[in-house]
Every structure is written in C-alpha cells, then in structure tokens.
Design an enzyme around this catalytic site. Structure first.
Site, mmCIF file in Angstrom:
data_model
loop_
_atom_site.group_PDB
_atom_site.id
_atom_site.type_symbol
_atom_site.label_atom_id
_atom_site.label_comp_id
_atom_site.label_asym_id
_atom_site.label_seq_id
_atom_site.Cartn_x
_atom_site.Cartn_y
_atom_site.Cartn_z
ATOM 1 N N TYR A 290 14.263 -2.967 15.967
ATOM 2 C CA TYR A 290 14.122 -3.100 14.511
ATOM 3 C C TYR A 290 15.381 -3.769 13.931
ATOM 4 O O TYR A 290 15.290 -4.680 13.100
ATOM 5 C CB TYR A 290 13.898 -1.706 13.922
ATOM 6 N N ASP B 7 -4.121 -7.018 8.000
ATOM 7 C CA ASP B 7 -2.972 -6.830 8.892
ATOM 8 C C ASP B 7 -2.141 -8.109 8.815
ATOM 9 O O ASP B 7 -2.604 -9.185 9.221
ATOM 10 C CB ASP B 7 -3.468 -6.582 10.324
ATOM 11 N N VAL B 8 -0.941 -7.992 8.297
ATOM 12 C CA VAL B 8 -0.114 -9.189 8.039
ATOM 13 C C VAL B 8 0.411 -9.817 9.335
ATOM 14 O O VAL B 8 0.958 -10.920 9.311
ATOM 15 C CB VAL B 8 1.031 -8.849 7.047
ATOM 16 N N LYS C 203 15.675 -7.365 11.929
ATOM 17 C CA LYS C 203 16.217 -7.519 10.573
ATOM 18 C C LYS C 203 17.450 -8.438 10.570
ATOM 19 O O LYS C 203 17.666 -9.180 9.610
ATOM 20 C CB LYS C 203 16.562 -6.145 9.980
ATOM 21 N N SER D 215 0.826 -1.210 0.000
ATOM 22 C CA SER D 215 0.000 0.000 0.000
ATOM 23 C C SER D 215 0.858 1.256 0.000
ATOM 24 O O SER D 215 0.332 2.372 -0.033
ATOM 25 C CB SER D 215 -0.928 0.000 1.218
HETATM 26 P P1 NDP Z 1 6.520 2.299 3.958
HETATM 27 O O1 NDP Z 1 6.108 2.753 5.319
HETATM 28 O O2 NDP Z 1 6.417 3.242 2.825
HETATM 29 O O3 NDP Z 1 5.757 0.963 3.591
HETATM 30 C C1 NDP Z 1 5.569 -0.048 4.541
HETATM 31 C C2 NDP Z 1 4.464 -0.957 4.082
HETATM 32 O O4 NDP Z 1 4.275 -1.977 5.081
HETATM 33 C C3 NDP Z 1 3.145 -0.217 3.930
HETATM 34 O O5 NDP Z 1 2.491 -0.675 2.771
HETATM 35 C C4 NDP Z 1 2.380 -0.617 5.189
HETATM 36 O O6 NDP Z 1 0.992 -0.649 4.933
HETATM 37 C C5 NDP Z 1 2.900 -2.033 5.404
HETATM 38 N N1 NDP Z 1 2.659 -2.480 6.777
HETATM 39 C C6 NDP Z 1 3.199 -2.012 7.918
HETATM 40 N N2 NDP Z 1 2.683 -2.665 8.982
HETATM 41 C C7 NDP Z 1 1.788 -3.567 8.481
HETATM 42 C C8 NDP Z 1 0.926 -4.522 9.066
HETATM 43 N N3 NDP Z 1 0.869 -4.734 10.382
HETATM 44 N N4 NDP Z 1 0.128 -5.260 8.251
HETATM 45 C C9 NDP Z 1 0.154 -5.078 6.917
HETATM 46 N N5 NDP Z 1 0.957 -4.184 6.301
HETATM 47 C C10 NDP Z 1 1.771 -3.444 7.084
HETATM 48 O O7 NDP Z 1 8.042 1.809 4.135
HETATM 49 P P2 NDP Z 1 9.061 1.146 3.091
HETATM 50 O O8 NDP Z 1 8.468 0.986 1.770
HETATM 51 O O9 NDP Z 1 10.327 1.880 3.228
HETATM 52 O O10 NDP Z 1 9.264 -0.278 3.798
HETATM 53 C C11 NDP Z 1 9.272 -1.498 3.070
HETATM 54 C C12 NDP Z 1 10.330 -2.402 3.643
HETATM 55 O O11 NDP Z 1 11.617 -1.831 3.421
HETATM 56 C C13 NDP Z 1 10.219 -2.634 5.156
HETATM 57 O O12 NDP Z 1 10.452 -3.988 5.436
HETATM 58 C C14 NDP Z 1 11.342 -1.787 5.715
HETATM 59 O O13 NDP Z 1 11.799 -2.284 6.938
HETATM 60 C C15 NDP Z 1 12.370 -1.911 4.611
HETATM 61 N N6 NDP Z 1 13.414 -0.889 4.607
HETATM 62 C C16 NDP Z 1 13.115 0.431 4.349
HETATM 63 C C17 NDP Z 1 14.104 1.387 4.352
HETATM 64 C C18 NDP Z 1 13.843 2.834 4.077
HETATM 65 O O14 NDP Z 1 14.757 3.665 4.267
HETATM 66 N N7 NDP Z 1 12.680 3.215 3.617
HETATM 67 C C19 NDP Z 1 15.514 1.023 4.638
HETATM 68 C C20 NDP Z 1 15.711 -0.379 4.874
HETATM 69 C C21 NDP Z 1 14.704 -1.284 4.849
HETATM 70 P P3 NDP Z 1 -0.162 -0.021 5.866
HETATM 71 O O15 NDP Z 1 0.388 1.183 6.526
HETATM 72 O O16 NDP Z 1 -1.251 0.237 4.874
HETATM 73 O O17 NDP Z 1 -0.498 -1.130 6.801
#
Ligand code: NDP
Length: 279
Positions: free
Chosen positions: A162, A66-67, A166, A15
């Site tokens: 966190y 919610d995953v 990871k 999303s």
């Molecule tokens: P965003 O916050 O943009 O996206 C995170 C996504 O995870 C959203 O779609 C959110 O959806 C979903 N999410 C979070 N909690 C839940 C939940 N309980 N159930 C279902 N969906 C969930 O962050 P990123 O795109 O950056 O993150 C993606 C991945 O990349 C993560 O694993 C993050 O740890 C990793 N990452 C990101 C970095 C960065 O700098 N951005 C650096 C290193 C790793 P919703 O809110 O709709 O539930």
C-alpha cells in the site's frame, strides 16, 4: 451562486468515508456529482444522504462499478457524459490497504495482494486519468488524487505494498501535473493521516478492533499530536479547495498533508498495530 454550480465531478470511492463526504460537499456546493463504488447498499446510503441534504436528483449520477476494471471505468465516464454532458473535476479517491487473507504480513504477503493493491491505488488512477483527460482538456479541469502519509520516507512493513502504491501515486501526481498543465488541467493531491472511515473495516478489521485502533492513536501524542483521529470532512474540505481554481490556481502537483501532526513525529512506528487493535 454556489461555487461549483455548472461543474461536473466524478468521485471514485464515494460509497463510503472520505469520498462520500466529498460528494456531499460538492453536491451541496452546486456541482453535478457522479458517485460510485462496488457496494450497492453503501452507495445508496451516499445517494440518500445527498438527496436528504436538499440536492435534486437531477444533480446526481449513481454508478455501481469496480474502478479497477476497464468496463467500470468506461461506465463511469460514459454515464457522466450522458447525464451531464461534460466533466470538470476528477477525484481519484478509491483506495484500500488490501490485507492478505492468510494473515501474512511483511515480506510474506502474497504477490496477489501486491497486484490487487497496486491495481486499485495506482493503476486505476492512471487509467481513469487517461480516460478523463480529453474531457478535462475541453473544460480546463482539475484532478485531485487521494494519497496517504504512508508514502513518506518512513518504513511501512505492515502495509508495504500500500505504501509503495501511494509513493508511486505521489510521483504520478507530480509528473501528470507538469504534463497536463500545458493543456490547462491542474493536478494535485491530498495526503491524509489517520481518518476514521471504513478503511480499517476494508482491511478486514471488525468495528470493535477499528474503534480500539482509532482510540489508541488519538490517545498517544507520538501517533497524533493533535490527539484526535481525523474525520472524513477534514480531508473532503481540502479536496474541494484543490478542485476550486479560484482558491488554489497557483498550486500545481503538490500534496497537502492533513494528519493532526503525525508526520512531524511519526512515533507510532514503535507500536505494534495488532496490539493497538486488541488482536
Ligand atoms: P473507505 O474504506 O471508507 O472508502 C474507500 C472507498 O473506496 C469506498 O467507497 C469503496 O467502495 C471504494 N473502493 C475500494 N475498492 C474499490 C474498487 N475496486 N472499485 C470501486 N471502488 C472501490 O476508506 P477511506 O475513505 O478512508 O479511503 C479513501 C481514500 O483515502 C483511499 O485512497 C485511502 O487510501 C485514503 N487514505 C485513507 C486514510 C484513512 O486513515 N482512512 C489515511 C490515508 C489515506 P466499495 O467498498 O463500495 O467498493
């Protein structure tokens, strides 16, 4: 023919951010895609983005879930099978650095934050992997996990739970890769550095503070030697590469680092994140 034509992929956390970008690229490259997240508005934005790119509704399955819940995981698997019949690729991307609502940092962060962080970034990946395994055994499919450079050997006092999650995820990637390759399933991972997404918002940072953070990082070569914050597509392209058996078949249980050079210097550790954000 598009390279993922006839393949079905579940992308958790699609999303927003990296997951949204990966969903768009997979769909444009012919895949049937299950997109998911908890926020209905943002999930619909992803759906519209994909539809507007010319992908037909019949290739999309949008699931509000919610995953971290068993019911949410089951719904993802069942609705994907109901709509597309098979599962070829699982991208375990959903993740976040859960912030302590009291503002506590370091060792003062609550055990509740620890549980929530581990549940999302590690346990949900383990549970999704177990639930999708029989379907991937059938298709000789692929799993791509999304880790982080914070899993590395440097200390991460601001995000310790966190980083713990990871680091454990990296071990899970290696171990599952060996356990599942006997069934023809390939498991790999990508480790992003700083990428401009909703990640900092999800930590409770307002847009302005998030922008200051990304600007600071991109202006300091000890933080990002390439002097640019990553974009979601930088990571999404690697996810597609690792999910494409023709291109990456001999890579098993590895994590590809994409961080503009950050891990080679790790100089940002000397800065205070609150100052970077102007807080
Ligand atoms: P965003 O916050 O943009 O996206 C995170 C996504 O995870 C959203 O779609 C959110 O959806 C979903 N999410 C979070 N909690 C839940 C939940 N309980 N159930 C279902 N969906 C969930 O962050 P990123 O795109 O950056 O993150 C993606 C991945 O990349 C993560 O694993 C993050 O740890 C990793 N990452 C990101 C970095 C960065 O700098 N951005 C650096 C290193 C790793 P919703 O809110 O709709 O539930």
């Amino acid at each position: 023919m598009p390279r993922f034509s006839g393949k079905t992929v579940i992308i958790t956390g699609s999303s927003n951010g990296i997951g949204r970008s990966a969903a768009l690229l997979f769909a444009q490259d012919g895949a049937n895609v299950t997109i998911t997240g908890r926020n209905a508005e943002r999930l619909e934005e992803t759906r519209q983005l994909i539809l507007k790119s010319g992908v037909s509704e019949s290739h999309l399955n949008s699931v509000l879930a919610d995953v971290t819940t068993s019911g949410g995981q089951d719904l993802l698997v069942k609705s994907t099978l109901d709509k597309f019949g098979k599962i070829h690729i699982l991208v375990n991307n959903a993740g976040a650095a859960v912030a302590d609502a009291t503002g506590a940092t370091g060792t003062d962060q609550s055990i509740d934050v620890y549980h929530k962080t581990l549940q999302l970034n590690l346990q949900a990946v383990i549970e999704m992997t177990k639930k999708v395994k029989p379907h991937l055994m059938e298709t000789k499919g692929e799993i791509v996990n999304v880790s982080s450079i914070v899993a590395g050997p440097q200390a991460q006092p601001d995000f310790m739970y966190y980083a713990i999650a990871k680091a454990a995820l990296d071990q899970y990637t290696r171990s599952t890769a060996i356990d599942l390759i006997q069934h023809g399933i390939r498991v790999n991972s990508v480790s992003p550095g700083v990428v401009a997404t909703g990640f900092t918002n999800a930590m409770g940072m307002p847009d302005q503070a998030s922008q200051k953070f990304y600007n600071f990082m991109a202006a300091h070569k000890e933080c990002i030697p390439a002097l640019v914050a990553g974009q979601p597509e930088d990571i999404a392209n690697i996810i597609l590469f690792l999910a494409d058996r023709k291109l990456s078949s001999y890579i098993i249980g590895q994590s590809i680092v994409a961080d503009g050079g950050s891990t080679l210097v790790m100089g940002c550790q000397v800065h205070d994140i609150r100052q970077m954000m102007g807080l």
